[in-house]
Design an enzyme around this catalytic site. Structure first.
Site, PDB file in Angstrom:
ATOM      1  N   HIS A   7     -71.595 137.785  48.218  1.00  0.00           N
ATOM      2  CA  HIS A   7     -72.964 135.970  47.878  1.00  0.00           C
ATOM      3  C   HIS A   7     -73.278 135.520  46.556  1.00  0.00           C
ATOM      4  CE1 HIS A   7     -75.700 138.958  46.589  1.00  0.00           C
ATOM      5  NE2 HIS A   7     -76.754 138.088  46.707  1.00  0.00           N
ATOM      6  N   GLY A   8     -72.756 136.144  45.909  1.00  0.00           N
ATOM      7  CA  GLY A   8     -72.941 135.855  44.873  1.00  0.00           C
ATOM      8  C   GLY A   8     -72.139 136.609  43.540  1.00  0.00           C
TER       9      GLY A   8
END
Lengths: 402, 148
Positions: free
Chosen positions: A325-326
């Site tokens: 996600h990041g």
């Protein structure tokens, strides 16, 4: 799902924290001269930081509608366009949210927070898709990224104090009841209860209330983004092409079908810092993306850039239909603050063509680019493992930091 | 300001407090929780909030105390810079209450003012990850990881 558990700590305190990506039909040439006006406008109109009040005033019954219907309420009440819903995971509404499972404390924390960015690593960023950063031209086109050096806006935030309190309430409850179910875990933060137990089902229904609040929060902020562009460019936001590309969550639990030994099985996938990654045709996809695969928005640091990717069949097989996600932090917040002062970072970023405004200067220093892992390496490993396919890299030109 | 120490943690904020009494532990843990969020020196003592809690588990009592303070920050827009805590162990009374720890606290601070307070990073919640409160010889020691 019959024998499995559900764990608030395995979902995260910021229930349905997620990413939203919005396109514009403007190019960097048009936006760069006005970037300060734009960022100042968002800094003024999207409240951020400790103890900020949201711009949507709610009473109890309206808040209850939001807990149950999420983005749908927003679109029906003038905070968005109908087509935003098919561009949001779950169409922006988690079904089965039960108000009775939410404490009064959670309500009091959340009722004034609809339309707030939050703090920490939450942000609103204006970005550019440079022609040389488009890896999958065909898919990018399908998503409306056609122009050279087109400008987009990325948003990262969640359910605010409302979700934090729901997670805390149930973490404490599970910590208490876990011995009754004979469950032993290595980390108390992962306290859990059987999914089918009363406690498990109660949390699942409360989690959905927070999930809906988060979808609504990102939806009303999208509305502000459109208004902001409209004001700065003195044009109707619809004419500026401010279409939502996608909204995806990375802190939630959801029922998901997987294949084990050739047999289909339904499981409860805990997404904590994980984004759904499914290939074309998957039943979870909204109509618009059936022939593309799930869009995946991966945030990097505010200095280095972010990515839009798409989901794959391989992720369905290998990673329960999930991906990253990041870029993730590489350095602690205290270390980052020791290395740079917020004011200096702000100036050096401006020299690089990134105009940044933050509520807190120390908070800004904590988010410096060097405190994060290299986003290109992270995305490179996702591509190599086949669990997501990069479409575009997005580079920041302006940022509002919570 | 208080007697606490922040430890290295990549994503969140972890701190440790040492003290001769539970009172000191609770007061310092509360100060640390607010130092993360605001410049304590800029928070005037205009509002006094009384907090009463009880729990048989002293660790959980600390957890709930911090949780209550974070709740007040979001629901009532309050930040605090001074805490007076008293903790009593119920050694007598009914069986159900025996061994219960009772907390009475006064938290002093004021409404959040973004212009005057130097606001920092919002705390979402205390967590159970590596959480402990224990007595080592004659001293108390606690460790808390805050989710931010």
């Amino acid at each position: 799902m019959k024998e499995g558990v559900i764990s608030p700590g395995g979902i995260g305190f910021d229930i349905n924290c997620g990413m939203r990506l919005v396109k514009t039909d403007l190019t960097i040439k048009e936006v760069q001269p006005k970037i300060k006006d734009l960022i100042d406008e968002f800094f003024k109109t999207v409240p951020a930081g400790v103890g900020c009040k949201g711009f949507v005033k709610l009473n109890n019954s309206l808040f209850e509608e939001i807990m149950q219907s999420g983005s749908k309420w927003c679109v029906e009440n003038g905070y968005g366009w109908k087509k935003d819903l098919e561009r949001t995971e779950d169409y922006g509404t988690l079904k089965g949210a039960d108000l009775q499972k939410v404490s009064q404390k959670a309500r009091s924390r959340g009722i004034n927070q609809l339309g707030t960015l939050g703090s920490g690593n939450h942000y609103l960023e204006v970005q550019v898709a440079h022609a040389e950063d488009i890896f999958d031209v065909e898919t990018a086109k399908k998503m409306g990224i056609i122009e050279k050096n087109q400008v987009l806006v990325m948003l990262h935030c969640g359910s605010r104090g409302f979700g934090h309190q729901i997670a805390t309430d149930y973490l404490k409850l599970f910590d208490k009841v876990m011995p009754q179910y004979n469950i032993k875990i290595p980390d108390r933060e992962l306290s859990c209860a059987p999914f089918q137990s009363q406690e498990g089902q109660d949390y699942y229904a409360a989690m959905k209330c927070a999930g809906n609040m988060a979808y609504a929060n990102r939806q009303v902020i999208l509305h502000r983004i459109r208004e902001g562009f409209g004001r700065v460019f003195k044009q109707d936001p619809e004419k500026l092409g401010l279409d939502l590309i996608y909204d995806c969550t990375h802190n939630l639990a959801r029922e998901h079908k997987i294949t084990v030994d050739g047999k289909k099985k339904k499981v409860l996938v805990h997404l904590k810092g994980a984004t759904t990654s499914v290939g074309l045709g998957h039943e979870r996809l909204t109509k618009l993306y059936k022939n593309i695969g799930s869009p995946i928005i991966i945030g990097g640091s505010m200095e280095t850039g972010s990515y839009l990717l798409k989901g794959t069949k391989k992720a369905e097989e290998d990673t329960f239909g999930t991906t990253a996600h990041g870029s993730g932090r590489a350095m602690s917040r205290t270390q980052a603050k020791k290395s740079v002062r917020g004011e200096n970072l702000q100036k050096s970023m401006e020299k690089k063509g990134i105009y940044v405004r933050g509520v807190s200067m120390s908070g800004l220093a904590e988010e410096a680019g060097f405190a994060y892992k290299e986003i290109d390496t992270v995305v490179g490993s996702l591509k190599k493992s086949g669990i997501s396919e990069p479409i575009i890299k997005l580079r920041p030109i302006g940022n509002v930091k919570g | 300001m208080g007697n606490y120490r922040f430890l290295e943690h990549t994503a969140d904020v972890m701190f440790e407090v040492n003290g001769k009494s539970l009172k000191e532990i609770f007061e310092n843990a509360a100060l640390a929780t607010f130092e993360v969020q605001v410049d304590l020196k800029k928070v005037k003592r205009k509002v006094k909030k009384k907090i009463k809690l009880k729990n048989k588990d002293i660790g959980l009592l600390l957890f709930e105390f911090l949780e209550e303070l974070i709740y007040l920050k979001d629901a009532k827009y309050l930040v605090f810079s001074k805490f007076k805590v008293s903790i009593k162990e119920n050694l007598l009374g009914k069986r159900s209450q025996k061994g219960e720890f009772k907390l009475e606290a006064n938290a002093e601070g004021e409404k959040i003012d973004p212009k005057r307070h130097e606001l920092k990073t919002d705390v979402k919640a205390p967590t159970f990850h590596n959480f402990f409160l224990k007595k080592i010889k004659n001293n108390w020691k606690a460790r808390v990881l805050l989710d931010i």
